[in-house]
Design an enzyme around this catalytic site. Structure first.
Site, mmCIF file in Angstrom:
data_model
loop_
_atom_site.group_PDB
_atom_site.id
_atom_site.type_symbol
_atom_site.label_atom_id
_atom_site.label_comp_id
_atom_site.label_asym_id
_atom_site.label_seq_id
_atom_site.Cartn_x
_atom_site.Cartn_y
_atom_site.Cartn_z
ATOM 1 N N ASN A 275 0.817 -1.209 0.000
ATOM 2 C CA ASN A 275 0.000 0.000 0.000
ATOM 3 C C ASN A 275 0.853 1.262 0.000
ATOM 4 O OD1 ASN A 275 0.138 -1.402 2.853
ATOM 5 N ND2 ASN A 275 0.251 0.801 3.203
ATOM 6 N N ASP A 320 -5.265 0.566 2.108
ATOM 7 C CA ASP A 320 -4.415 -0.560 2.479
ATOM 8 C C ASP A 320 -4.770 -1.806 1.672
ATOM 9 O OD1 ASP A 320 -2.343 -1.841 3.801
ATOM 10 O OD2 ASP A 320 -3.568 -2.461 5.482
ATOM 11 N N TRP A 409 -2.237 -12.666 4.090
ATOM 12 C CA TRP A 409 -0.989 -13.311 3.669
ATOM 13 C C TRP A 409 -1.047 -14.836 3.718
ATOM 14 C CZ3 TRP A 409 2.001 -16.742 6.328
ATOM 15 C CH2 TRP A 409 1.774 -16.858 7.706
ATOM 16 N N MET A 666 8.979 -7.464 23.052
ATOM 17 C CA MET A 666 8.292 -6.242 23.467
ATOM 18 C C MET A 666 9.217 -5.053 23.236
ATOM 19 S SD MET A 666 5.894 -4.401 24.795
ATOM 20 C CE MET A 666 5.922 -2.688 25.364
#
Length: 701
Positions: A275, A320, A409, A666
């Protein structure tokens, strides 16, 4: 001599290399012959098994008559980390890449671990860790494995020993590019793209390296750069005429984060591009131009990277609707003519059949609910858009499909015997508008997980929203053969076999096999956790095996309750390699009880709506993609409504600000101000408090 020459003609250019080497008594390139679409199926040596990415196996030892005897042969537990990737099997060895590109080799017949390679990508990734959920697969060529990493390296590994052979940094060290997709190999080369355009001013490209040495051979940019700097090639000069304003300041996007396919016969690489960056066309390109090569299939000369042709699925992309979903090659009889075709089901809801020799559209029909266009014009190849689908009047516009797409995907499978594809289909609309967004002053928020150039919400209240199905689609007739509803909103990649079977894992924890002709369920296995990874099949020790990785995560986690309801927790869910064979004798241990988030006491909580609102804004642009809508995580990250960490200021800041859990995936957000940190804490504690109050009310009924 005659038989060898017939073989040469049949398998095309790369096959000719193999055949000629055999005729001359030389060693053929190890790996070339097994990657051809007509190879025997003994190995599964590429993400889609072969160059043509069909996700089809000619093996038929396991078929619709004996599928009831398919049993677990062995399993291997995996540590915490993404396990939704496609494995490989070569010469009796199974290879997996999970988590942040940790590669393992197993003896295919027994599950014995042979070696493990860890590139320590999470620790090296820095800010690149903020987008992406680990690796989706790896590649094999000539005794080597190739894997991309979150920090942007392409690494070659010796397939026998697991030792690193070479490593190349394919991106800028401090940009937002990262690798989550599987590399592809062809003719002694390895190609890789990257992601990152949703979080940074990124200009997409693919890069090709020598598979033996890691030397960079060529690079193709997917969108043009600043004209003042000159253009890399004629393709970029041409593409620049389809952009407006100072587009180069925004990067442009067009990243090739997933789909790449090789045609050995014509020595062509096809790439599927992403995109725009930012999503909003009016900001990115002053609302003008097609913006090549966004949302496009681009054909490149495999030797040089030179542009051959392109087909754009969404000119002036604004939603998108990227074209980075898998692309499959086939030779088909269409209207009495043999055509060399490329097939793809990008996010936008249409299924495309394209002449792969010249990029001309042959057909395109919707496979899901579509309201942004009435049809694809077969003469121009362009969509016929519905009015105000670009939210021009500033009102909220509902689009089917939403930004998740009608196909994401997770790869489809193609059976060349009947010209049918098996597509993991999704149904969920999105609402778009750009109210309150000034294109003249808009700037990307550093470190954000989206570009905030469009206001987007996922609408699951409409009929049919938040559902999924396994769809069998006739490629030539462009019509549905059958459709089977699948549980929840996120379903797994597919595999078809010559045993007249279609395999697919699902969000509820089942791994299923269906009759390819009818969609009738024939077999099911309780994997004890959601299964999203594409399965593979191969032969080892004279026996056919089927392998799939079990574990729930990937981008489906951001959809909150639609997928969280199955109860897969990031900390406690099982992650395994599951391998099956006829009359297998292995047994899984008893399944643990389903995870259900439990409220925890927070005696010091005090409501503060203003502070929570500040935190909600930060959460929306930085945390939501992993921890989920409404703080309802779905297996990718911990459910923070049931975590004690937000209650403790020091612990919370050590994780979020200082990066105490970077090795676990994280990321750190060191740029957050104290007010923003306090706001996020308050927002999370408010969500946890609401969760506790709801649970208390239910218990008192």
């Amino acid at each position: 001599m005659g038989r060898s020459m017939n073989r040469v003609r049949r398998i095309g250019r790369l096959g000719a290399i193999v055949g000629f080497a055999m005729l001359m008594g030389q060693a053929a390139p190890r790996g070339a012959e097994r990657l051809l679409d007509d190879s025997d199926g003994r190995d599964w040596a590429a993400f889609g098994r072969t160059f043509g990415e069909q996700h089809f196996s000619p093996l038929a030892d396991i078929d619709e008559t004996n599928i009831g005897r398919l049993k677990l042969a062995w399993y291997a537990d995996l540590p915490v980390g993404n396990s939704v990737s496609g494995p490989l099997a070569v010469d009796g060895v199974l290879y997996t890449a999970t988590g942040y590109s940790v590669v393992r080799a197993f003896e295919a017949t027994s599950g014995k671990l042979l070696w493990e390679y860890d590139p320590h990508a999470a620790e090296a990734a820095g800010h690149k860790l903020r987008q992406g959920w680990g690796i989706r697969g790896l590649a094999w060529w000539n005794g080597k494995l190739y894997v991309g990493t979150q920090d942007g390296r392409l690494v070659a590994i010796d397939a026998k020993s697991g030792k690193e052979i070479w490593s190349a940094l394919t991106v800028g060290k401090d940009d937002t590019r990262f690798i989550s997709g599987a590399p592809r190999v062809f003719d002694g080369k390895v190609i890789i793209g990257h992601g990152g355009a949703d979080v940074g001013d990124i200009r997409g490209y693919v890069t090709t390296y020598d598979a033996e040495t890691g030397k960079m051979l060529w690079r193709f940019y997917t969108v043009p750069g600043n004209p003042a700097d000159g253009f890399e090639d004629k393709a970029m000069e041409m593409a620049a005429t389809t952009w407006a304003g100072e587009y180069w300041k925004y990067g442009g996007g067009g990243t090739v984060w997933n789909a790449m396919t090789y045609d050995a016969g014509s020595d062509t690489v096809y790439i599927g591009t992403g995109n725009g960056a930012p999503w909003n066309w009016r900001i990115r390109s002053a609302g003008k131009g097609d913006n090549l090569f966004l949302s496009s299939i681009v054909a490149l000369d495999a030797k040089t990277g030179a542009y051959k042709w392109h087909y754009q699925t969404n000119p002036g992309e604004s939603w998108d609707y990227n074209a980075a979903m898998d692309m499959q090659l086939a030779d088909l009889m269409i209207a009495g003519r043999k055509r060399q075709v490329l097939m793809t089901a990008p996010k936008n809801g249409f299924f495309y059949v394209i002449d792969r020799t010249n990029g001309k559209l042959i057909s395109a029909e919707p496979i899901a609910k579509v309201n942004w266009a009435t049809r694809i014009d077969l003469n121009t190849g362009r969509p016929v858009e519905v009015a105000n689908m670009r939210y021009e009047d500033k009102s909220q516009t509902i689009l089917w499909p939403g930004p998740n797409g009608a196909h994401n995907w997770m790869p489809m499978a193609y059976d060349p015997r009947n010209a049918v594809v098996y597509i993991p289909k999704l149904e969920l609309p999105g609402t778009y508008d750009d109210r309150g967004i000034d294109g003249k002053t808009w700037k990307r928020i550093p470190g954000a997980a989206n570009d905030a150039a469009v206001n987007i919400n996922l609408d699951s209240t409409l009929p049919g929203a938040g559902t999924s199905a396994l769809l069998a689609w006739d490629v030539v007739k462009q019509k549905q053969v059958w459709s089977v509803p699948t549980p929840g909103f996120w379903n797994g990649g597919t595999m078809a076999t010559a045993g007249n079977l279609v395999f697919q894992g699902q969000a509820d924890g089942r791994f299923n096999a269906y009759a390819a002709a009818t969609g009738k369920p024939l077999w099911s296995f309780d994997a004890q956790v959601g299964v999203l990874a594409p399965p593979i099949t191969y032969r080892a020790g004279g026996r056919q095996y089927v392998t799939v990785l079990a574990g729930f995560g990937s981008s489906g986690a951001l959809f909150g309750e639609k997928v969280a309801r199955f109860g897969w927790d990031a900390r406690t869910q099982l992650r395994r390699v599951l391998t099956f064979a006829l009359d297998g004798t292995a047994k899984l241990p008893p399944a643990p009880p389903p995870f259900k988030a439990q409220p925890i006491a927070d005696p010091t909580f005090r409501a503060d709506a203003r502070l929570a609102a500040t935190g909600a804004s930060v959460y929306g642009v930085r945390c939501l993609v992993c921890h989920g809508l409404d703080v309802k995580a779905a297996g990718l990250a911990p459910d923070l409504r049931a975590s004690p960490v937000p209650q403790d200021k020091a612990a919370f800041e050590s994780v979020v600000h200082d990066g105490a859990l970077v090795p676990n995936g994280m990321p750190r957000f060191e740029e957050l101000t104290q007010a923003e940190l306090d706001g996020v804490r308050q927002y999370l504690r408010t969500a946890a408090h609401g969760f506790a109050m709801t649970a208390q009310k239910k218990a008192s009924r």
